[in-house]
Design a protein around this motif. Structure first.
Motif, PDB file in Angstrom:
ATOM      1  N   LYS A   1      -3.236  -0.084  -4.063  1.00  0.00           N
ATOM      2  CA  LYS A   1      -2.158  -0.822  -3.381  1.00  0.00           C
ATOM      3  C   LYS A   1      -2.212  -2.306  -3.786  1.00  0.00           C
TER       4      LYS A   1
ATOM      5  N   SER B   1      -5.973   9.174   4.677  1.00  0.00           N
ATOM      6  CA  SER B   1      -7.305   9.003   5.281  1.00  0.00           C
ATOM      7  C   SER B   1      -8.334   9.973   4.719  1.00  0.00           C
TER       8      SER B   1
ATOM      9  N   GLY C   1      -3.832   5.506   6.061  1.00  0.00           N
ATOM     10  CA  GLY C   1      -4.475   4.281   6.532  1.00  0.00           C
ATOM     11  C   GLY C   1      -4.793   4.277   8.019  1.00  0.00           C
TER      12      GLY C   1
ATOM     13  N   GLU D   1       1.722  13.393   1.487  1.00  0.00           N
ATOM     14  CA  GLU D   1       1.057  12.342   2.245  1.00  0.00           C
ATOM     15  C   GLU D   1       1.797  12.106   3.567  1.00  0.00           C
TER      16      GLU D   1
END
Ligand code: PEP
Length: 251
Positions: free
Chosen positions: A13, A211, A172, A166
């Motif tokens: 990212k 995660s 996250g 996802e």
């Protein structure tokens, strides 16, 4: 029995500056270059790609970008084209939920990018995922079906495609999907590929992201339709990322 080799992708990212990115890449290389039977891809920010390509040259770790503009060149200030990435990266993450959310990227745009990347010889890692309200309302299957079909509109280079499921609520948050939830949606993605192009439904890789860490990755990799992981936070720690890679190599 799964015959597809696992793929572990690190999505950095908007993290690391050039110097710290080079250091991270070197650490990952030291720890995991010799791990076989798994595909390893890291996706640093654009500004670090050229330097990190030099670090990875001749190694078993491949380089990916996190986005691309579908146009070849022109008046698109601040954008990066597939022509610019050609020869520099082997993969590109497309349609990540953060891009769909913060930059209003539509599935139509994602499909244009996938086609353009593919023409430039760059493999799309095409992301789909529902948010928590969709999941709660029991419409996840319907949502993912529509999102994936729209994101693949006009796409035809099936031998060079990776899909990443996802769920937004797992990215996250430290709250990964259960392996059952992830498998169910990976199977939905594979069914869609089968309906679009039956010949490739068993060869397209489908990853889970959200995660993922070295404690939970094995649960996902054991699922029949999950062929690896797209990893955000845990990919910024060389030791943890290499642990993930090692676990994926033995599955
Ligand atoms: C991601 O960025 O695609 C991602 C899955 O992030 P995290 O692993 O941090 O949830």
């Amino acid at each position: 029995m799964k015959h597809r080799k696992n793929i572990i992708v690190g999505n950095w990212k908007m993290n690391t500056e050039v110097k710290s990115g080079i250091n991270l890449a070197k650490q990952i290389l030291d720890l995991s270059d010799n791990i076989t039977n798994v595909e390893k891809i890291i996706c640093p920010p654009f500004v670090s790609l050229t330097s990190i390509a030099k670090v990875l040259k001749g190694s078993s770790i491949q380089l990916g970008a996190q986005n691309v503009n579908a146009n070849e060149n022109g008046a698109f200030t601040g954008e990066v084209s597939t022509a610019m990435l050609h020869g520099l990266v082997s993969h590109v993450v497309l349609g990540h939920s953060e891009r769909r959310m913060f930059y209003d990227e539509s599935s139509d745009q994602v499909s244009e990018k996938a086609i353009s990347a593919s023409k430039a010889g760059i493999t799309p890692i095409l992301c789909v995922g529902e948010d928590f309200s969709v999941r709660k309302s029991g419409k996840a299957v319907n949502f993912i079906t529509k999102q994936l079909e729209a994101s693949l509109q006009g796409f035809s280079n099936w031998q060079s495609l990776i899909i990443a499921y996802e769920p937004i609520w797992a990215i996250g948050t430290g709250e990964a999907a259960t392996s059952g939830q992830a498998q169910e949606m990976a199977a939905v993605c594979r069914d869609i590929i089968c309906s679009l192009t039956p010949d490739f439904s068993n060869s397209v890789h489908i990853l889970y992201g959200g995660s993922v860490n070295s404690t939970n990755v094995t649960n996902f990799l054991e699922q029949p339709d999950i062929d690896g992981a797209l990893v955000g936070g845990a990919s910024l720690n060389a030791q943890e990322f290499s642990n993930l890679i090692r676990l994926a190599s033995s599955k």
